[in-house]
Design an enzyme around this catalytic site. Structure first.
Site, short mmCIF file in Angstrom:
data_model
loop_
_atom_site.label_atom_id
_atom_site.label_comp_id
_atom_site.label_asym_id
_atom_site.label_seq_id
_atom_site.Cartn_x
_atom_site.Cartn_y
_atom_site.Cartn_z
N THR A 1 27.02 -7.72 -61.45
CA THR A 1 28.26 -7.15 -60.92
C THR A 1 28.16 -5.63 -61.02
O THR A 1 27.16 -5.10 -61.48
CB THR A 1 29.49 -7.64 -61.71
N CYS A 2 29.22 -4.94 -60.62
CA CYS A 2 29.19 -3.48 -60.71
C CYS A 2 29.19 -3.02 -62.17
O CYS A 2 28.82 -1.89 -62.47
CB CYS A 2 30.37 -2.87 -59.97
N ASN A 3 29.63 -3.90 -63.08
CA ASN A 3 29.71 -3.52 -64.49
C ASN A 3 28.56 -4.01 -65.34
O ASN A 3 28.36 -3.54 -66.45
CB ASN A 3 31.01 -4.06 -65.11
N GLU B 1 40.52 -8.59 -66.18
CA GLU B 1 40.31 -8.57 -64.72
C GLU B 1 39.76 -9.93 -64.27
O GLU B 1 38.90 -10.51 -64.93
CB GLU B 1 39.38 -7.41 -64.32
N PRO B 2 40.29 -10.46 -63.17
CA PRO B 2 39.98 -11.83 -62.77
C PRO B 2 38.72 -12.02 -61.93
O PRO B 2 38.23 -13.14 -61.81
CB PRO B 2 41.22 -12.23 -61.96
N GLN B 3 38.17 -10.95 -61.34
CA GLN B 3 37.06 -11.13 -60.41
C GLN B 3 35.80 -11.68 -61.07
O GLN B 3 35.02 -12.39 -60.44
CB GLN B 3 36.71 -9.80 -59.72
N GLY C 1 34.38 -6.75 -48.67
CA GLY C 1 34.28 -7.77 -49.70
C GLY C 1 35.57 -7.94 -50.47
O GLY C 1 36.62 -7.38 -50.13
N GLU C 2 35.48 -8.72 -51.55
CA GLU C 2 36.67 -9.06 -52.34
C GLU C 2 37.32 -7.83 -52.96
O GLU C 2 38.55 -7.69 -52.97
CB GLU C 2 36.27 -10.05 -53.44
N MET C 3 36.51 -6.91 -53.49
CA MET C 3 37.07 -5.73 -54.14
C MET C 3 37.81 -4.85 -53.14
O MET C 3 38.91 -4.37 -53.41
CB MET C 3 35.97 -4.94 -54.85
#
Length: 432
Positions: free
Chosen positions: A51-53, A118-120, A195-197
């Site tokens: 993910t981005c994190n 955060e739910p993603q 996308g989702e974000m």
């Protein structure tokens, strides 16, 4: 089987380094197959979360193999990112057995995120599991780990207030924009990606009714579909350099491996805007916007790491929710560890069952021969039962006779516990 997790995240590595280890969804399955091929002789279970994190590799193998897999895993990941193994080690963590399970549970529950709750991340973990399954690297142990992970995360979401106290990246983006512009209803907003974000950020901005919104995406059809939901216009990515000056706020989050918005394009846009300020948020890892853009005097550029600093604590309620969540996670870790320990004894149980079946088959065959010769049935049954008990006790008696001293005392205790159990009488059974 044992499990370990190897990873780097927003607390151990800066955004530019994390970008080197980002995997697009379609890259996950090929990467997992490449990882196993790199190991040659050993074929562990493996799953990859990106993910981005964070980027995390989860591996399950026999306990004797696990320690020998950590170094090759780090080497493989370093090679993917194009950095030295030593450099990567400074930014990674390795968690084993119950610590790996606890980490997975905390990640899925939103306790290890930049934005608490955060739910993603839960959806991203589910996608990681699907890709591992498609790659043929999931296996029984990791399947069990992740199914329990999803169950724990669901309990945390439904039983605590973790989610209700979270401030998403989307909300943080809007809040920062509101600090720069006097009225968000007077600005034009551009979203890059579909996308989702981006959908979440667009939803938050749409609630503030900006003057105009546009969505630029590599695939125009997908961009048009999302734009239709918000009454926004759809653009092609190729049109960005010529249209960038029209927008006051730009939020970008794509899966591109190279920057989409460069320094030259932003400098030209500022000139066309007569240096009216531009608010830019880069939520992508690797970056969508060249980092040099931040040096321009009329640009306010924020990355995912910058946004994390904007997330504020919700005080005592949040701490209480975290404590509740950790208790749920503790129970989940205990349950998974117990399952792993039970799995470790499965080969022994199977071997014992096979041995017992062999003994039983041999004694039954002998009994049938005796019956065929006309032997008395009671005599045959006596011989069958004696033969079985002798076979079952032979190994134990041999070990007792072969041991001495303290070893014999320990062996005697074990044998007593296994074979001389006393059944507690229930007084309520006396009248039956």
């Amino acid at each position: 089987m044992s499990v370990f997790a190897l990873g780097l995240n927003h607390t151990t590595a800066p955004v530019d380094l994390r970008g080197r280890f980002a995997f697009a969804p379609e890259q996950l399955s090929p990467a997992l197959r490449a990882f196993r091929e790199n190991l040659q002789r050993v074929l562990p279970e493996a799953a990859l979360l990106s993910t981005c994190n964070r980027t995390e590799l989860y591996v399950a193998a026999e306990p004797a193999q696990v320690n020998g897999l950590v170094a090759p895993a780090i080497d493989w990941l370093a090679g993917h990112g194009g950095v030295s193994t030593d450099q990567l080690r400074h930014h990674t963590y390795v968690l084993e057995h119950r610590d790996a399970a606890r980490h997975a549970f905390r990640v899925a529950s939103g306790l290890d995120s930049m934005v608490l709750g955060e739910p993603q991340i839960l959806g991203q973990m589910k996608q990681a599991v699907r890709e591992a399954d498609m790659a043929g690297t999931l296996g029984t142990t990791l399947h069990q780990l992740f199914q329990r992970t999803f169950s724990v995360a669901k309990d945390v979401r439904t039983s605590t207030e973790i989610g209700s106290h979270s401030i998403s990246m989307a909300a943080a983006s809007v809040r920062l924009a509101a600090q720069l512009f006097e009225d968000l209803r007077d600005i034009q907003v551009l979203f890059v990606g579909a996308g989702e974000m981006i959908e979440l950020v667009a939803t938050h901005f749409a609630a503030r009714a900006p003057k105009g919104m546009a969505i630029a995406n590599r695939t125009l059809e997908r961009g048009e579909k999302l734009a239709g939901r918000f009454g926004a216009q759809a653009l092609r990515l190729a049109d960005l350099p010529h249209r960038l000056h029209e927008f006051d706020a730009i939020v970008s989050c794509t899966a591109s491996t190279l920057p989409i918005i460069g320094l030259g394009a932003v400098r030209s846009a500022l000139k066309a805007r007569r240096h009216r300020p531009m608010f830019m948020v880069d939520l992508a890892v690797p970056r969508d916007i060249e980092p040099e853009v931040a040096a321009l005097s009329d640009v306010y550029l924020y990355t995912v790491d910058d946004l994390s600093a904007q997330v504020q604590s919700a005080g005592e309620k949040r701490q209480a929710a975290v404590a509740q969540a950790e208790a749920i996670i503790d129970a989940g870790v205990q349950s998974f560890t117990h399952w792993l320990d039970q799995r470790a004894s499965v080969p022994l149980i199977q071997a014992l069952n096979r041995q017992a079946d062999d003994w039983r088959a041999a004694e039954i065959a002998r009994a049938r021969k005796l019956l065929a010769k006309g032997a008395d049935i009671d005599t045959v049954l006596e011989a069958l039962s004696r033969g079985l008990t002798q076979k079952m006790l032979h190994g134990t008696m041999a070990e007792l006779h072969a041991s001495d001293g303290e070893q014999r005392a320990q062996m005697a205790q074990t044998v007593s516990r296994l074979f001389l159990r006393q059944t507690t009488r229930n007084p309520a059974d006396d009248g039956r």
